[in-house]
Design a protein around this motif. Structure first.
Motif, mmCIF file in Angstrom:
data_model
loop_
_atom_site.group_PDB
_atom_site.id
_atom_site.type_symbol
_atom_site.label_atom_id
_atom_site.label_comp_id
_atom_site.label_asym_id
_atom_site.label_seq_id
_atom_site.Cartn_x
_atom_site.Cartn_y
_atom_site.Cartn_z
ATOM 1 N N LEU A 23 0.811 -1.218 0.000
ATOM 2 C CA LEU A 23 0.000 0.000 0.000
ATOM 3 C C LEU A 23 0.845 1.270 0.000
ATOM 4 O O LEU A 23 0.599 2.190 -0.802
ATOM 5 C CB LEU A 23 -0.919 0.001 1.225
ATOM 6 N N ILE A 24 1.858 1.322 0.865
ATOM 7 C CA ILE A 24 2.606 2.582 1.022
ATOM 8 C C ILE A 24 4.117 2.379 0.989
ATOM 9 O O ILE A 24 4.875 3.340 1.158
ATOM 10 C CB ILE A 24 2.237 3.278 2.355
ATOM 11 N N GLY A 25 4.584 1.146 0.780
ATOM 12 C CA GLY A 25 6.017 0.871 0.780
ATOM 13 C C GLY A 25 6.581 0.712 -0.617
ATOM 14 O O GLY A 25 6.093 1.306 -1.582
ATOM 15 N N THR A 26 7.577 -0.148 -0.732
ATOM 16 C CA THR A 26 8.258 -0.333 -2.023
ATOM 17 C C THR A 26 7.370 -0.980 -3.062
ATOM 18 O O THR A 26 7.640 -0.880 -4.263
ATOM 19 C CB THR A 26 9.514 -1.207 -1.827
ATOM 20 N N GLY A 27 6.302 -1.644 -2.629
ATOM 21 C CA GLY A 27 5.405 -2.283 -3.585
ATOM 22 C C GLY A 27 4.347 -1.363 -4.146
ATOM 23 O O GLY A 27 3.591 -1.738 -5.045
ATOM 24 N N ARG A 28 4.280 -0.136 -3.639
ATOM 25 C CA ARG A 28 3.238 0.796 -4.083
ATOM 26 C C ARG A 28 3.406 1.124 -5.563
ATOM 27 O O ARG A 28 4.494 1.465 -6.019
ATOM 28 C CB ARG A 28 3.292 2.073 -3.258
ATOM 29 N N GLY A 29 2.319 1.021 -6.301
ATOM 30 C CA GLY A 29 2.355 1.366 -7.720
ATOM 31 C C GLY A 29 2.825 0.248 -8.623
ATOM 32 O O GLY A 29 2.783 0.379 -9.850
ATOM 33 N N ASN A 30 3.298 -0.866 -8.054
ATOM 34 C CA ASN A 30 3.739 -1.994 -8.865
ATOM 35 C C ASN A 30 2.536 -2.781 -9.386
ATOM 36 O O ASN A 30 1.396 -2.561 -8.965
ATOM 37 C CB ASN A 30 4.649 -2.917 -8.051
ATOM 38 N N THR A 31 2.812 -3.702 -10.279
ATOM 39 C CA THR A 31 1.760 -4.580 -10.782
ATOM 40 C C THR A 31 1.161 -5.355 -9.611
ATOM 41 O O THR A 31 1.896 -5.925 -8.799
ATOM 42 C CB THR A 31 2.331 -5.580 -11.805
ATOM 43 N N PRO A 32 -0.171 -5.374 -9.486
ATOM 44 C CA PRO A 32 -0.796 -6.051 -8.347
ATOM 45 C C PRO A 32 -0.380 -7.512 -8.237
ATOM 46 O O PRO A 32 -0.246 -8.218 -9.236
ATOM 47 C CB PRO A 32 -2.297 -5.931 -8.647
ATOM 48 N N GLU A 33 -0.172 -7.944 -6.992
ATOM 49 C CA GLU A 33 0.224 -9.321 -6.719
ATOM 50 C C GLU A 33 -0.728 -9.959 -5.718
ATOM 51 O O GLU A 33 -1.335 -9.267 -4.909
ATOM 52 C CB GLU A 33 1.631 -9.375 -6.123
ATOM 53 N N HIS A 34 -0.816 -11.270 -5.807
ATOM 54 C CA HIS A 34 -1.562 -12.030 -4.802
ATOM 55 C C HIS A 34 -0.552 -12.864 -4.033
ATOM 56 O O HIS A 34 0.044 -13.802 -4.566
ATOM 57 C CB HIS A 34 -2.595 -12.930 -5.478
ATOM 58 N N LEU A 35 -0.309 -12.507 -2.762
ATOM 59 C CA LEU A 35 0.692 -13.183 -1.948
ATOM 60 C C LEU A 35 0.014 -14.144 -0.972
ATOM 61 O O LEU A 35 -0.883 -13.748 -0.224
ATOM 62 C CB LEU A 35 1.518 -12.155 -1.164
ATOM 63 N N ILE A 36 0.440 -15.397 -1.009
ATOM 64 C CA ILE A 36 -0.093 -16.393 -0.094
ATOM 65 C C ILE A 36 1.026 -16.880 0.820
ATOM 66 O O ILE A 36 2.083 -17.298 0.342
ATOM 67 C CB ILE A 36 -0.691 -17.587 -0.863
ATOM 68 N N PHE A 37 0.790 -16.817 2.118
ATOM 69 C CA PHE A 37 1.777 -17.244 3.106
ATOM 70 C C PHE A 37 1.418 -18.626 3.637
ATOM 71 O O PHE A 37 0.239 -18.958 3.779
ATOM 72 C CB PHE A 37 1.831 -16.263 4.277
ATOM 73 N N PRO A 38 2.419 -19.430 3.961
ATOM 74 C CA PRO A 38 2.127 -20.723 4.596
ATOM 75 C C PRO A 38 1.742 -20.523 6.058
ATOM 76 O O PRO A 38 2.217 -19.594 6.708
ATOM 77 C CB PRO A 38 3.455 -21.484 4.468
ATOM 78 N N ALA A 39 0.883 -21.384 6.538
ATOM 79 C CA ALA A 39 0.539 -21.405 7.964
ATOM 80 C C ALA A 39 1.286 -22.568 8.599
ATOM 81 O O ALA A 39 1.659 -23.515 7.914
ATOM 82 C CB ALA A 39 -0.963 -21.574 8.143
ATOM 83 N N ASP A 40 1.524 -22.495 9.892
ATOM 84 C CA ASP A 40 2.241 -23.593 10.537
ATOM 85 C C ASP A 40 1.451 -24.134 11.722
ATOM 86 O O ASP A 40 0.751 -23.403 12.425
ATOM 87 C CB ASP A 40 3.642 -23.150 10.987
ATOM 88 N N LEU A 41 1.542 -25.435 11.895
ATOM 89 C CA LEU A 41 0.802 -26.117 12.952
ATOM 90 C C LEU A 41 1.540 -25.976 14.274
ATOM 91 O O LEU A 41 2.702 -26.354 14.392
ATOM 92 C CB LEU A 41 0.638 -27.596 12.597
ATOM 93 N N GLN A 42 0.858 -25.413 15.267
ATOM 94 C CA GLN A 42 1.409 -25.304 16.612
ATOM 95 C C GLN A 42 0.784 -26.410 17.474
ATOM 96 O O GLN A 42 -0.407 -26.363 17.791
ATOM 97 C CB GLN A 42 1.117 -23.933 17.213
ATOM 98 N N VAL A 43 1.585 -27.390 17.814
ATOM 99 C CA VAL A 43 1.083 -28.543 18.545
ATOM 100 C C VAL A 43 1.085 -28.274 20.041
ATOM 101 O O VAL A 43 2.124 -27.927 20.620
ATOM 102 C CB VAL A 43 1.929 -29.791 18.225
ATOM 103 N N ARG A 44 -0.087 -28.436 20.656
ATOM 104 C CA ARG A 44 -0.198 -28.294 22.107
ATOM 105 C C ARG A 44 -0.870 -29.561 22.650
ATOM 106 O O ARG A 44 -0.584 -30.653 22.179
ATOM 107 C CB ARG A 44 -0.930 -27.005 22.452
ATOM 108 N N GLN A 45 -1.788 -29.437 23.607
ATOM 109 C CA GLN A 45 -2.293 -30.626 24.273
ATOM 110 C C GLN A 45 -3.685 -31.090 23.835
ATOM 111 O O GLN A 45 -4.050 -32.237 24.068
ATOM 112 C CB GLN A 45 -2.305 -30.385 25.795
ATOM 113 N N SER A 46 -4.448 -30.216 23.186
ATOM 114 C CA SER A 46 -5.841 -30.578 22.890
ATOM 115 C C SER A 46 -5.966 -31.701 21.871
ATOM 116 O O SER A 46 -7.032 -32.318 21.752
ATOM 117 C CB SER A 46 -6.605 -29.344 22.383
ATOM 118 N N CYS A 47 -4.893 -31.978 21.139
ATOM 119 C CA CYS A 47 -4.937 -33.028 20.122
ATOM 120 C C CYS A 47 -4.578 -34.396 20.678
ATOM 121 O O CYS A 47 -4.822 -35.425 20.038
ATOM 122 C CB CYS A 47 -3.992 -32.688 18.977
ATOM 123 N N GLY A 48 -3.963 -34.418 21.862
ATOM 124 C CA GLY A 48 -3.521 -35.676 22.458
ATOM 125 C C GLY A 48 -2.031 -35.756 22.653
ATOM 126 O O GLY A 48 -1.527 -36.731 23.232
#
Length: 266
Positions: A239-264
């Protein structure tokens, strides 16, 4: 800059808004925050109001999975879509891989030996197909398992509570539940505790978002963490940084599994 989110009382959106504010402040910009309350008309009105106040741009976490471009083109200010999983031609958009994240969570539950895994699916405006449901289906199909029961309720604590009660009242009770938001999982925990069930001994549970509520619920929730800080940085940069005015992009980030106790897991 302006920010429009569905609900800042939701811990995940609070986390996201704080990350956007920090990223904007690093560039010398202030943030004006508005809530759409999950309402399309209010979302559009908020964008127009922010534009009328001559903000330098608006970041929108839309209540629609596929918002119409015309709604934002008429605002006459730059718009970036945040927490947005689908590509939006003509606009910069930033999201997370919902399918892969959900699949990882359900595969983890399968790894604990569960063969009947329910889905507590959050409802969205417009009833668009959600990648988290696809990830659940892919994990089950990959393990040769039948589809478990699905309950569709809002992405809220109340919605999760209702989902938990309905799943417990079903003819074939599941042994594990994948909830599509941490808030739903918190509501499900209450329903399970009220029924006298132990988590994860009697019912395993995993969720999606990675909010603080997941870490401090009891038991702590195994959850798919969305990288809020990285997503916010990317949106602000577009919006306001180095990408401003560039060709629009669709950025997808990976999510990561945080293992705690509710799963077993211990």
């Amino acid at each position: 800059i302006g920010l429009v989110i569905p609900d800042n009382s939701n811990p995940f959106f609070s986390l996201l808004a704080h990350a956007v504010e920090e990223a904007a402040a690093e560039r010398g910009y202030a943030l004006v925050l508005t809530n759409s309350d999950g309402n399309v008309a209010k979302e559009r009105r908020n964008v127009r109001n922010l534009a009328a106040r001559q903000v330098d741009g608006v970041i929108v976490s839309s209540v629609l999975m596929e918002p119409g471009a015309a709604d934002f083109e008429s605002a006459e200010v730059p718009v970036v879509l945040l927490n947005h999983s689908a590509e939006a031609p003509g606009f910069n958009s930033v999201g997370v891989d919902l399918v892969a994240g959900a699949r990882a969570a359900v595969e983890h539950l399968i790894g604990h030996g569960h063969t009947r895994i329910a889905l507590a699916m959050g409802t969205n405006t417009g009833n668009y197909y959600d990648g988290r449901e696809e990830g659940w289906l892919q994990a089950l199909a990959g393990a040769g398992l039948p589809e478990g029961p699905i309950v569709r309720t809002p992405f809220t604590r109340e919605g999760g509570y209702a989902a938990g009660k309905r799943l417990l009242a079903g003819a074939e009770r599941p042994t594990a539940i994948f909830a599509t938001s941490d808030l739903q999982a918190v509501g499900i925990l209450r329903a399970l505790h009220e029924a006298g069930l132990s988590v994860p001994k009697d019912m395993a549970l995993a969720s999606f978002d990675g909010s603080a509520e997941a870490e401090y619920s009891w038991p702590p929730l195994t959850t798919v963490r969305q990288p809020a800080k990285a997503m916010a940085e990317a949106a602000v940069n577009a919006l306001i940084g180095t990408g401003r005015g560039n060709t629009p992009e669709h950025l997808i980030f990976p999510a990561d599994l945080q293992v705690r106790q509710s799963c077993g897991c211990p």
